[in-house]
Design an enzyme around this catalytic site. Sequence first.
Site, short mmCIF file in Angstrom:
data_model
loop_
_atom_site.label_atom_id
_atom_site.label_comp_id
_atom_site.label_asym_id
_atom_site.label_seq_id
_atom_site.Cartn_x
_atom_site.Cartn_y
_atom_site.Cartn_z
N PRO A 38 7.63 0.67 -1.77
CA PRO A 38 7.26 -0.60 -2.42
C PRO A 38 6.79 -0.42 -3.86
O PRO A 38 5.95 0.46 -4.15
CB PRO A 38 6.15 -1.13 -1.53
CG PRO A 38 6.49 -0.60 -0.18
CD PRO A 38 7.03 0.78 -0.44
N CYS A 39 7.33 -1.28 -4.74
CA CYS A 39 7.05 -1.13 -6.17
C CYS A 39 5.98 -2.10 -6.66
O CYS A 39 5.62 -2.07 -7.84
CB CYS A 39 8.34 -1.37 -6.96
SG CYS A 39 9.00 -3.06 -6.80
N ASN A 40 5.47 -2.97 -5.78
CA ASN A 40 4.55 -4.03 -6.21
C ASN A 40 3.43 -3.53 -7.11
O ASN A 40 3.08 -4.17 -8.11
CB ASN A 40 3.94 -4.72 -4.99
CG ASN A 40 4.96 -5.10 -3.95
OD1 ASN A 40 5.70 -4.25 -3.47
ND2 ASN A 40 5.02 -6.37 -3.58
#
Length: 383
Positions: A91-93
């Site tokens: 996840p890049c959030n």
Amino acid sequence: MIFKKGELFNGPGGLSLAAKNAQVIHPKTGEEFRIEHLWSNDYDATACETFRLNICENPDDPSVHWGPVEDLPIGDKSILGDIDCFAFGFPCNDYSIVGESRGLEGKFGPLYSYGVKVLKDYQPKFFVAENVGGLQSANEGKAFIQILTELEDCGYKLTPHLYKFQEYGVPQARHRIIIVGIRNDLTEQGIEFKVPAPTTLASTDYKTASEAILNPPIPEDAPNHDMPKHTAKVKEMLSYIPPGSNAWYPGIPEHLQLKVKGARMSSIYKRLDPDRPAYTVTGSGGGGTHMYHWDELRALTNRERARLQTFPDDFVFAGSKEAVRKQIGMAVPPLGAQVVFEAILKSFAGIEYDYVEPAPKLQLENLRGKKKVTIKEVVANII
């Protein structure tokens, strides 16, 4: 040679479609090198449904495990069978420049550690990890160094690189870090991955947004191609915005201008430039962030966004319009990732290919050889 693949954070299947389409045949022996899906996981139920429909071609396929990665029985090979390769677009959030960029201190930042656990428990021959370009600067550069160090300590030679996907045939200015790891014992045997050279060098030859959307025309009955609806005011405002410009264009009449205090995002009501690759497709955001047609007074359909991400028209996304938009925006462009997987397969097959030097100027082993290295120096020289 068939490589059985495990995957975490599978999303709708951008990486898996790339791996599935990447097939290499040795010119002398005729041996085929390819990758097959074995198991995967994602916490997004609709993304798992999309993955099953398109990658597994079975809506009930049990190999796609829906739920939090924390609950996945990593290491239990009676449930998650043994694998030869591994992929994870963690996840890049918390690493994206759009947002708070909390990095390792955020909710999603530490999830890469589950990929590290897979590498330790399974020791696959190679892995592919993907994330946003902002990973290099999260936590003042400490996050990237920590992630690279932990991956390397699993027993792999790493080749991290910032891929500019418009240079690989993707009609979109999308820049992503991809880390390829080859197990150390295999590199000692001469298997070496090199960053595949761009397939398109001149910016004038990049595939444009209009070419991707119009050629060939999208069938009216194509899946995920519902036309968006807008108010008369939004349509009138769009009529004053030329291609390539956004809601802050000075030619918009005052009564139609947005009343926004503080930072003005460049993607708000931004219309595509038909003669250039699209700006980055995103999976979230409120009104005005849906990407807008250069000619028609409307936002793009999800099918048009999927084309900018290089998904074929027969790739069906499950879920509501917003769920589909999220899946498309968070996905890895299959066409761009396929080039990486094909280069890996060629490396194992001993087939030469055009390559370039990786973007990082300082490798971890060089950093460790220095007595004093500041984080600022690291960040300035990584990419």
